[in-house]
Motif scaffolding. Structure first.
Motif, PDB file in Angstrom:
ATOM      1  N   GLU A  38       0.821  -1.215   0.000  1.00 28.80           N
ATOM      2  CA  GLU A  38       0.000   0.000   0.000  1.00 28.80           C
ATOM      3  C   GLU A  38       0.854   1.263   0.000  1.00 28.80           C
ATOM      4  N   LEU A  39       1.839   1.296   0.881  1.00 28.74           N
ATOM      5  CA  LEU A  39       2.655   2.504   0.980  1.00 28.74           C
ATOM      6  C   LEU A  39       3.545   2.702  -0.243  1.00 28.74           C
ATOM      7  N   SER A  40       4.011   1.602  -0.825  1.00 29.01           N
ATOM      8  CA  SER A  40       4.870   1.727  -2.006  1.00 29.01           C
ATOM      9  C   SER A  40       4.142   2.444  -3.137  1.00 29.01           C
ATOM     10  N   ALA A  41       2.807   2.347  -3.136  1.00 37.27           N
ATOM     11  CA  ALA A  41       2.030   2.977  -4.198  1.00 37.27           C
ATOM     12  C   ALA A  41       1.886   4.478  -4.003  1.00 37.27           C
ATOM     13  N   VAL A  42       2.144   4.982  -2.803  1.00 36.16           N
ATOM     14  CA  VAL A  42       1.915   6.414  -2.542  1.00 36.16           C
ATOM     15  C   VAL A  42       3.151   7.159  -2.059  1.00 36.16           C
ATOM     16  N   VAL A  43       4.173   6.454  -1.590  1.00 37.07           N
ATOM     17  CA  VAL A  43       5.355   7.127  -1.053  1.00 37.07           C
ATOM     18  C   VAL A  43       6.282   7.537  -2.182  1.00 37.07           C
ATOM     19  N   ASP A  44       6.566   8.823  -2.243  1.00 30.31           N
ATOM     20  CA  ASP A  44       7.456   9.385  -3.274  1.00 30.31           C
ATOM     21  C   ASP A  44       8.876   9.407  -2.706  1.00 30.31           C
TER      22      ASP A  44
END
Length: 249
Positions: free
Chosen positions: A196-202
């Motif tokens: 989940e976080l990999s999809a939103v963390v820049d």
């Protein structure tokens, strides 16, 4: 003559008799009420502890409980102290060797929280007052007796360690409840977290978190892995390292 410094609440907490009573012993006392409340909390959490439910379990009227507990807030204090129980012996600890003794003190508190998960949810209303809480405080201070720390530092140490145990248990418990509601084990929950976080963390905005997510750490945890005490041990060691630095200084 009663000591004017001892309130009714403190007398009940320490089980001090207010005076001799004639006739048959009362069928109900503070211990019975509080132990019944603890049994209810162990089975159903704090929401299960209501005066009507305690009264029903004891076969008395709710109003009759006020002779023994004073108020619901006082009941919380009585429950917390009785649930702590006597402090367990510290096995194999060399006198003056503060670190293993203090570590055992912390782990013994963790064991109490695991037996009574609701205990850490009770509000902290002040310093220790009950006989069991005072006994635990006494042992905590005793672990530091041979150090050069002064009283404020000793109190600070056991307060920080005790607070860590409480918060670590609460955090672990909340994660367990969340995973249970989602029907996931620890490794599955962490892998879902990573995806989940990999999809939103820049990586430009959060470079170190992005590096953590890309490290493969969460994918490396096997499905058979069960929650352990590694995180608790790591945090406790950090705190004890800090205590050691203060003692050495």
């Amino acid at each position: 003559m009663a000591d004017e410094n001892i309130s009714d609440e403190l007398a009940r907490l320490w089980r001090l008799r207010a005076g001799a009573r004639l006739g048959r012993p009362a069928g109900l006392d503070v211990d019975r009420v509080v132990r019944t409340a603890i049994d209810l909390a162990d089975l159903g959490g704090l929401p299960a502890v209501t005066l009507p439910k305690i009264a029903a379990a004891l076969g008395v009227t709710p109003m009759s409980l006020y002779r023994h507990i004073g108020s619901k807030d006082e009941l919380n204090v009585l429950m917390a102290d009785l649930a702590l129980g006597p402090f367990p012996d510290i096995p194999g600890v060399v006198p003056g060797d503060w670190r293993p003794a203090l570590s055992h003190w912390a782990r013994a508190q963790l064991a109490v929280h695991r037996r009574h998960p609701w205990l850490a949810q009770l509000p902290i209303v002040g310093p220790p007052r009950g006989p069991h809480a005072i006994a635990w405080m006494d042992v905590g201070l005793r672990t530091l007796r041979e150090t050069a720390l002064d009283w404020p530092a000793k109190i600070g140490v056991i307060t920080v360690v005790g607070g860590y145990v409480r918060q670590a248990f609460l955090t672990g418990r909340q994660l367990e409840v969340h995973r249970g509601a989602a029907d996931l084990n620890e490794s599955q929950a962490l892998r879902g977290y990573q995806r989940e976080l990999s999809a939103v963390v820049d990586e430009t905005r959060f470079p170190d978190v992005a590096a953590l997510l890309a490290s493969g750490l969460f994918e490396s945890i096997p499905d058979t892995a069960e929650p352990g005490d590694e995180d608790f041990d790591f945090g406790l060691d950090l705190i004890l390292d800090g205590v050691a630095g203060v003692i050495a200084g």
